[in-house]
Design a protein around this motif. Structure first.
Motif, PDB file in Angstrom:
ATOM      1  N   ARG A  49       0.812  -1.221   0.000  1.00 40.70           N
ATOM      2  CA  ARG A  49       0.000   0.000   0.000  1.00 40.70           C
ATOM      3  C   ARG A  49       0.846   1.272   0.000  1.00 40.70           C
ATOM      4  N   ASP A  50       2.158   1.111  -0.130  1.00 39.72           N
ATOM      5  CA  ASP A  50       3.029   2.282  -0.211  1.00 39.72           C
ATOM      6  C   ASP A  50       3.540   2.415  -1.645  1.00 39.72           C
ATOM      7  N   ALA A  51       4.707   2.987  -1.819  1.00 42.69           N
ATOM      8  CA  ALA A  51       5.246   3.208  -3.169  1.00 42.69           C
ATOM      9  C   ALA A  51       6.029   2.013  -3.707  1.00 42.69           C
ATOM     10  N   THR A  52       5.893   0.859  -3.084  1.00 40.65           N
ATOM     11  CA  THR A  52       6.632  -0.327  -3.518  1.00 40.65           C
ATOM     12  C   THR A  52       6.423  -0.650  -5.001  1.00 40.65           C
ATOM     13  N   PRO A  53       5.188  -0.662  -5.551  1.00 41.66           N
ATOM     14  CA  PRO A  53       5.021  -0.966  -6.977  1.00 41.66           C
ATOM     15  C   PRO A  53       5.790  -0.020  -7.888  1.00 41.66           C
ATOM     16  N   ALA A  54       5.768   1.276  -7.573  1.00 43.82           N
ATOM     17  CA  ALA A  54       6.486   2.249  -8.400  1.00 43.82           C
ATOM     18  C   ALA A  54       7.993   2.048  -8.310  1.00 43.82           C
ATOM     19  N   VAL A  55       8.490   1.762  -7.116  1.00 43.11           N
ATOM     20  CA  VAL A  55       9.928   1.531  -6.939  1.00 43.11           C
ATOM     21  C   VAL A  55      10.369   0.301  -7.715  1.00 43.11           C
ATOM     22  N   LEU A  56       9.564  -0.763  -7.688  1.00 42.79           N
ATOM     23  CA  LEU A  56       9.896  -1.979  -8.423  1.00 42.79           C
ATOM     24  C   LEU A  56       9.971  -1.711  -9.925  1.00 42.79           C
ATOM     25  N   GLN A  57       9.025  -0.961 -10.441  1.00 44.96           N
ATOM     26  CA  GLN A  57       9.039  -0.664 -11.875  1.00 44.96           C
ATOM     27  C   GLN A  57      10.241   0.196 -12.240  1.00 44.96           C
ATOM     28  N   ARG A  58      10.631   1.107 -11.368  1.00 45.73           N
ATOM     29  CA  ARG A  58      11.802   1.953 -11.641  1.00 45.73           C
ATOM     30  C   ARG A  58      13.075   1.110 -11.660  1.00 45.73           C
ATOM     31  N   ILE A  59      13.202   0.187 -10.714  1.00 44.88           N
ATOM     32  CA  ILE A  59      14.381  -0.686 -10.681  1.00 44.88           C
ATOM     33  C   ILE A  59      14.395  -1.611 -11.891  1.00 44.88           C
ATOM     34  N   ARG A  60      13.223  -2.071 -12.295  1.00 39.37           N
ATOM     35  CA  ARG A  60      13.133  -3.011 -13.425  1.00 39.37           C
ATOM     36  C   ARG A  60      13.611  -2.377 -14.726  1.00 39.37           C
ATOM     37  N   ARG A  61      13.414  -1.076 -14.875  1.00 40.61           N
ATOM     38  CA  ARG A  61      13.868  -0.411 -16.097  1.00 40.61           C
ATOM     39  C   ARG A  61      15.391  -0.460 -16.237  1.00 40.61           C
ATOM     40  N   GLU A  62      16.093  -0.553 -15.108  1.00 40.99           N
ATOM     41  CA  GLU A  62      17.553  -0.589 -15.123  1.00 40.99           C
ATOM     42  C   GLU A  62      18.106  -2.001 -14.937  1.00 40.99           C
ATOM     43  N   TRP A  63      17.252  -2.912 -14.516  1.00 36.59           N
ATOM     44  CA  TRP A  63      17.695  -4.291 -14.228  1.00 36.59           C
ATOM     45  C   TRP A  63      16.778  -5.247 -14.992  1.00 36.59           C
ATOM     46  N   PRO A  64      17.132  -5.640 -16.202  1.00 33.73           N
ATOM     47  CA  PRO A  64      16.229  -6.433 -17.043  1.00 33.73           C
ATOM     48  C   PRO A  64      15.891  -7.809 -16.474  1.00 33.73           C
ATOM     49  N   GLN A  65      16.738  -8.343 -15.603  1.00 37.90           N
ATOM     50  CA  GLN A  65      16.460  -9.660 -15.019  1.00 37.90           C
ATOM     51  C   GLN A  65      15.434  -9.596 -13.890  1.00 37.90           C
ATOM     52  N   LEU A  66      15.043  -8.395 -13.499  1.00 37.27           N
ATOM     53  CA  LEU A  66      14.044  -8.260 -12.441  1.00 37.27           C
ATOM     54  C   LEU A  66      12.646  -8.485 -13.019  1.00 37.27           C
ATOM     55  N   ARG A  67      11.913  -9.337 -12.388  1.00 40.95           N
ATOM     56  CA  ARG A  67      10.549  -9.663 -12.806  1.00 40.95           C
ATOM     57  C   ARG A  67       9.599  -9.305 -11.671  1.00 40.95           C
ATOM     58  N   VAL A  68       8.503  -8.664 -11.994  1.00 35.02           N
ATOM     59  CA  VAL A  68       7.569  -8.176 -10.988  1.00 35.02           C
ATOM     60  C   VAL A  68       6.241  -8.919 -11.107  1.00 35.02           C
ATOM     61  N   VAL A  69       5.825  -9.567 -10.033  1.00 34.92           N
ATOM     62  CA  VAL A  69       4.501 -10.170  -9.934  1.00 34.92           C
ATOM     63  C   VAL A  69       3.760  -9.434  -8.817  1.00 34.92           C
ATOM     64  N   ARG A  70       2.577  -8.947  -9.129  1.00 33.74           N
ATOM     65  CA  ARG A  70       1.809  -8.195  -8.131  1.00 33.74           C
ATOM     66  C   ARG A  70       0.506  -8.930  -7.826  1.00 33.74           C
ATOM     67  N   LEU A  71       0.239  -9.122  -6.549  1.00 33.03           N
ATOM     68  CA  LEU A  71      -0.999  -9.761  -6.107  1.00 33.03           C
ATOM     69  C   LEU A  71      -2.072  -8.702  -5.880  1.00 33.03           C
ATOM     70  N   ARG A  72      -3.323  -9.087  -6.076  1.00 33.21           N
ATOM     71  CA  ARG A  72      -4.422  -8.127  -5.950  1.00 33.21           C
ATOM     72  C   ARG A  72      -4.677  -7.707  -4.512  1.00 33.21           C
ATOM     73  N   ARG A  73      -4.354  -8.551  -3.579  1.00 35.10           N
ATOM     74  CA  ARG A  73      -4.592  -8.248  -2.165  1.00 35.10           C
ATOM     75  C   ARG A  73      -3.492  -8.885  -1.345  1.00 35.10           C
ATOM     76  N   ASN A  74      -3.350  -8.406  -0.125  1.00 36.15           N
ATOM     77  CA  ASN A  74      -2.359  -8.986   0.771  1.00 36.15           C
ATOM     78  C   ASN A  74      -2.790 -10.396   1.157  1.00 36.15           C
ATOM     79  N   SER A  75      -1.962 -11.380   0.824  1.00 40.26           N
ATOM     80  CA  SER A  75      -2.294 -12.778   1.064  1.00 40.26           C
ATOM     81  C   SER A  75      -1.406 -13.441   2.101  1.00 40.26           C
ATOM     82  N   GLY A  76      -0.427 -12.718   2.616  1.00 39.10           N
ATOM     83  CA  GLY A  76       0.468 -13.276   3.614  1.00 39.10           C
ATOM     84  C   GLY A  76       1.784 -13.741   3.016  1.00 39.10           C
ATOM     85  N   HIS A  77       2.812 -13.767   3.855  1.00 36.97           N
ATOM     86  CA  HIS A  77       4.166 -14.067   3.396  1.00 36.97           C
ATOM     87  C   HIS A  77       4.264 -15.441   2.746  1.00 36.97           C
TER      88      HIS A  77
END
Length: 329
Positions: A49-77
């Motif tokens: 619920r913070d800026a984590t999604p935006a930070v991940l996308q910014r890092i991904r632009r510079e690190w092509p091996q980074l893959r981002v999967v986002r869950l619709r809701r908090n499901s637990g660790h």
């Protein structure tokens, strides 16, 4: 080797970690680049619920091996970790938390040990936890002693979710119909060839812990009820002890009546009733935990819902976590 099948996948559950993510990328990338193998870093955003999604996308632009999967809701660790294991493509899959308490450099040792000794599982074992608080060390020690006593000695002491798995181990885990998985117990249960790499646990690089006391208690409860019927047997023995105590109190009361020494016994009666009532509630609570697990399993709801996968080419999928074919949204 086919670029779509990397040698190594690193699964990283993430929840509200905007502060530590840049530090994690700065430290993890040189380690993985230095391995000389193809890899992907699969971050699973567990409904941040913070800026984590935006930070991940910014890092991904510079690190092509980074893959981002986002869950619709908090499901637990553990469910976020499940999502990562289900979608990881590597021949070996490592899992690590993003807080850098588990040093990324150890992944190289894990991979080398797995390849040289032909192991399916390499556990990261915390040999030094001096950076943790005394309360954390005490509760962790109690947890592992309890689990090894209830579940069995096969569970490595002080081994969390920092480990390396072969593709064989990952496929076996994804086929298990666990609805509330605890991987630090499930992985040893597989009985696959395994080894250990010890390391010193470090301080959290930034931010605050996302695993408070309540979640630790929930993990301990899931660990016990998911792998042993011992609590039900404890309830049985407590019931037997309560009955024995009530018989003793009844015999004492009868003796006092026969000897004519009956005195007002409000206190003893009150204590006895409270004791019996507490036993009944405890037994009902333990039974309810198992019934709740059955109810959750019978509902058949997916453990998590994937909203976005940067590596997907079509519509997102919802894995049911039961080894069946994913559902299309």
């Amino acid at each position: 080797m086919d670029i779509c099948v990397p040698r190594l996948s690193v699964v990283v559950p993430v929840f509200n970690e905007e502060d530590v993510l840049p530090l994690f990328a700065q430290r993890m990338r040189p380690v993985l680049d230095g391995l000389g193998v193809s890899y992907e870093v699969l971050t699973v955003d567990d409904g941040s619920r913070d800026a984590t999604p935006a930070v991940l996308q910014r890092i991904r632009r510079e690190w092509p091996q980074l893959r981002v999967v986002r869950l619709r809701r908090n499901s637990g660790h553990q469910n976020a970790l499940t999502a990562g294991l289900h979608r990881a493509r590597g021949q070996y899959v490592a899992s690590i938390d993003v807080d850098l308490q588990d040093p990324p450099e150890v992944i190289a040792e894990m991979l080398e040990l797995a390849e040289s000794a032909n192991l399916d599982v390499v556990h990261g074992v915390r040999a030094d936890r001096s950076t943790d608080s005394a309360f954390k060390r005490g509760t962790a020690g109690l947890y592992y002693r309890l689990i090894r006593r209830v579940v069995g000695a096969d569970v490595p002491h002080n081994a969390g979710d920092f480990r390396l798995l072969s593709r064989t181990a990952v496929d076996a885990l994804t086929e298990l119909p666990e609805h509330q998985p605890v991987y630090r117990l499930l992985v040893p249960w597989l009985g696959l060839p395994s080894g250990e790499v010890t390391y010193t646990r470090e301080r959290r690089a930034a931010g605050s812990s996302k695993y408070p006391l309540g979640k630790m208690i929930r993990l301990a409860l899931d660990s016990v009820t998911g792998f042993s019927a011992a609590p039900l047997r404890v309830a049985t023995w407590l019931g037997c002890a309560g009955i024995a105590l009530c018989v003793a109190i009844g015999a004492a009361a009868l003796g006092a009546y026969l000897w004519g020494t009956v005195v007002p016994g409000w206190t003893s009666m009150f204590v006895a009733l409270m004791f019996v009532g507490a036993l009944q509630l405890l037994c009902l609570g333990l039974l309810g935990e198992y019934v709740a697990r059955i109810f959750t399993t019978m509902q058949g709801r997916p453990r998590y819902v994937v909203a976005y996968d940067s590596a997907a080419t079509g519509r997102p999928l919802v894995e049911t976590g039961t080894g069946s074919t994913p559902w299309k949204l």
